[in-house]
Each structure stands twice: as C-alpha cells, then as structure tokens.
Design a protein around this motif. Sequence first.
Motif, short mmCIF file in Angstrom:
data_model
loop_
_atom_site.label_atom_id
_atom_site.label_comp_id
_atom_site.label_asym_id
_atom_site.label_seq_id
_atom_site.Cartn_x
_atom_site.Cartn_y
_atom_site.Cartn_z
N GLY A 11 0.84 -1.19 0.00
CA GLY A 11 0.00 0.00 0.00
C GLY A 11 0.87 1.24 0.00
O GLY A 11 1.45 1.60 1.03
N HIS A 63 -2.08 -2.46 -5.08
CA HIS A 63 -3.03 -3.00 -6.05
C HIS A 63 -2.97 -2.21 -7.35
O HIS A 63 -3.39 -2.69 -8.41
N ALA A 117 -3.09 -0.43 4.03
CA ALA A 117 -4.33 -0.47 3.26
C ALA A 117 -5.45 0.21 4.04
O ALA A 117 -5.34 0.38 5.26
N ALA A 124 -10.99 -1.24 5.84
CA ALA A 124 -11.88 -2.30 5.37
C ALA A 124 -11.11 -3.43 4.68
O ALA A 124 -11.63 -4.55 4.57
N HIS A 125 -9.89 -3.17 4.22
CA HIS A 125 -9.12 -4.17 3.49
C HIS A 125 -7.92 -4.70 4.27
O HIS A 125 -7.18 -5.54 3.75
N ALA A 172 -7.99 -8.69 5.20
CA ALA A 172 -7.82 -9.55 4.03
C ALA A 172 -6.40 -9.45 3.48
O ALA A 172 -5.80 -10.46 3.09
N THR A 173 -5.84 -8.24 3.46
CA THR A 173 -4.48 -8.06 2.96
C THR A 173 -3.47 -8.73 3.87
O THR A 173 -2.53 -9.40 3.41
N ASP A 204 -3.69 -12.58 3.53
CA ASP A 204 -3.04 -13.05 2.30
C ASP A 204 -1.52 -13.05 2.47
O ASP A 204 -0.85 -14.04 2.10
N ASP A 225 0.06 -3.52 10.68
CA ASP A 225 -0.71 -2.62 9.84
C ASP A 225 -0.66 -1.23 10.45
O ASP A 225 -0.27 -1.07 11.61
N PRO A 273 -10.01 -4.84 12.69
CA PRO A 273 -9.11 -5.73 11.94
C PRO A 273 -8.59 -6.91 12.77
O PRO A 273 -8.48 -8.02 12.26
N GLU A 302 -11.30 -9.48 12.98
CA GLU A 302 -11.45 -10.16 11.68
C GLU A 302 -10.38 -11.22 11.49
O GLU A 302 -10.65 -12.32 11.00
N ASP A 360 -14.09 5.08 4.52
CA ASP A 360 -13.45 3.83 4.97
C ASP A 360 -13.13 3.89 6.45
O ASP A 360 -13.38 2.94 7.20
#
Length: 361
Positions: free
Chosen positions: A8, A32, A62, A65-66, A69-70, A73, A85, A93, A96, A222
């Motif tokens: 990011g 991305h 990121a 919201a992302h 997931a980032t 991965d 992060d 986060p 999640e 966001d």
Amino acid sequence: MRTALVIGTGLIGTSAALALAARGVVVHLADHDPEQARTAAALGAGTDEAPEGPVDLAIVAAPPAHVAATLADAMRRGLARGYLDVASVKGGPRRELEALGLDLTPYIGTHPMSGREKSGPLAASGDLFEGRPWVLTPTRDTDTEVLNLALELVSHCRAVPVVMDADAHDRAVALVSHMPHLVSSMVAARLEHAEETAVRLCGQGIRDVTRIAASDPRMWIDILSANPGPVADLLADVSADLDETVRALRALQSSDEAKRREGAGGIEDVLRRGNAGQVRVPGKHGSAPRVYEVVAVLIDDQPGQLARIFADAGMAGVNIEDVRIEHATGQQAGLVQLMVEPKAVPVLGAALRERGWALRQ
C-alpha cells in the motif's frame, strides 16, 4: 531490520518506506495499483520488485476495510517474519483476523498519529512521523521479536511509541480525530452556499476550523465505517451541547432579564468548558501545553519573506515556537504571527523593527 515490504503505497505507506530507505533498510513496494508503487519507487521509497524471500517486516498500509484480508493473504504466503498494519482503527481488523483462525503471534496492530489533507505517494514525506505518537496495540499472543521490529520501525521514523489496548485506541481516535473531522466538515458545509460577501470575510479562525475538511471523502468513509459506534456516541454528546447552546442563545433574545442572564450563563459554561479542554491539548513534541505570546509581522506576498523573518529572529537569538499566517483577502499581503516565549517578545520586537519589519499589535 534489514528488509521490509510495504503493501500500500499511499501517503502513510510511502512515508514509512521513505524513512526506512533513508536509514539503509531495503524496502520492497507493492500496491493494487502498480503505477502507484512505481511512483513511490521513483521518489526513492524503495523498489517495486518483489522480494526473493521472506522480509523482516511486512507493513500493510491499506484502508481499514481491506486490512484484515491483505494481512491474511500476506501471512498465508509467508512474506515476512513479522507483520503490522498502520490503519487508523485497531479493534475491528484484529477481530477479523481472529475470526479467520490465523496464528497472530507474528502480528501487531499499529497506528501512526500523523497525516495530512492530501493523499497518495506524491504527498509522502520521510519526516511525516517525526515527533508524533505511534500507537502499538500488542496482545498477549504477540511475539516479542515482532514487537521489537515494530519499535525499530517507529524509531527509524523518529516517532514516539505509545502502547494501548486496541479498543481503547479506537475510542481515543474517535475523540481526537474522527469526530473532529466530521465536525469540521459540518462547519465547512455551511460555506458551500453562503453569500460571496460573507465568504470574503473568512479569517484565520474559520481556516483553522475547516482545514481538515479538505481531506478525501472516500478515505474518510473507509475510516468512519470501521469505527462508527464510538464516533456516533461522541457526536450524540456534541449534539446535546449544541441543543443547550441553541437554547441559551434563544434566551439571550428574550426581553426577560432573568432569561437573558440564564442564556449568558449557558454560553459562558460551554466556553469555559472549551477553555478547560483546550489547555489539555499537548504542546510541541507531546509536552505539556505552554503559554506563548504573539509577535505579529506584516509581510508582502513576495518570495523569501518568511525565510528573512526566521533568519532575523535567529540572529536575535530568539526561538520561534510556532507560526501562523493570516492572509489578507484580496490583497498581496499577510500577517505572520510568531509564537515565542513571553520574555523573548521585547527582544524579537526590537530586532525586527531595527531590520525594517512592520509590527502589528
């Protein structure tokens, strides 16, 4: 830390990458949008080539919201020894990631308390975080090595580490960042359809209040979507204060002397509570707030004016603690307000007058 991967390359990610690269860390950049990563690389933030093996630290920059997931991965692909992060919310986060059943020992949530109205790699700066708080939210599962990597990152960025619980952090940023941003936007929104004659009267006060309203709405959607509850609770309290203030102002319109006194008391109460809250805002570098006095200097809108003032102040042996510029609407002139220690006022005033500057009371 010898190698890092920044996922990011917006304002925060690129700024962190610039700080790390300047201190000899080999930084790999991913986004991305490959063009954005190439832009960050061209600025000297690192290379947009993928690392050949696991790096020491992966930094996920990121939107909230992302983030999960980032991170998930990156962790599943084994891209680094440690992961963090830099999102502006922390509790969501983390929950999640827990729900995904991941091993969170190599992860720590963090949040640098710094930014600006502009976004993207071109707005980035390697000194963006200098002297600013950088919140770390380790859990009991966080590996010590990962905490140390996070502290090393904060040190390289010359920020100040602050350890907090994730949910306590989210309540805190709702108070000092998220709610104020919405209030600033609401005040600025009053100007959208205002008469031009009224807008031309805008001074430094309205500029200060509405400055952060210039930020990208998409980014803030966001952020607020990830922390809606605490922000809504605070706005409800602000709404109650507004209702009380409106009633007090209406009372000041009354012909009844007792009601006017009651209204004045209500206004005084909110202003005094504002005074009490404002003095708690930390001063420079997080220190206790200090009282400075203002030396106001009239300047023309010419290149080099500010540099001359600072140089003249330096020659007088006076440290400028803070500075504000009030622009004269429709004129090629402005008023520079130099904040200095009270004892420095006569020294600076005399020195600036001697060098031909026009001072204002």
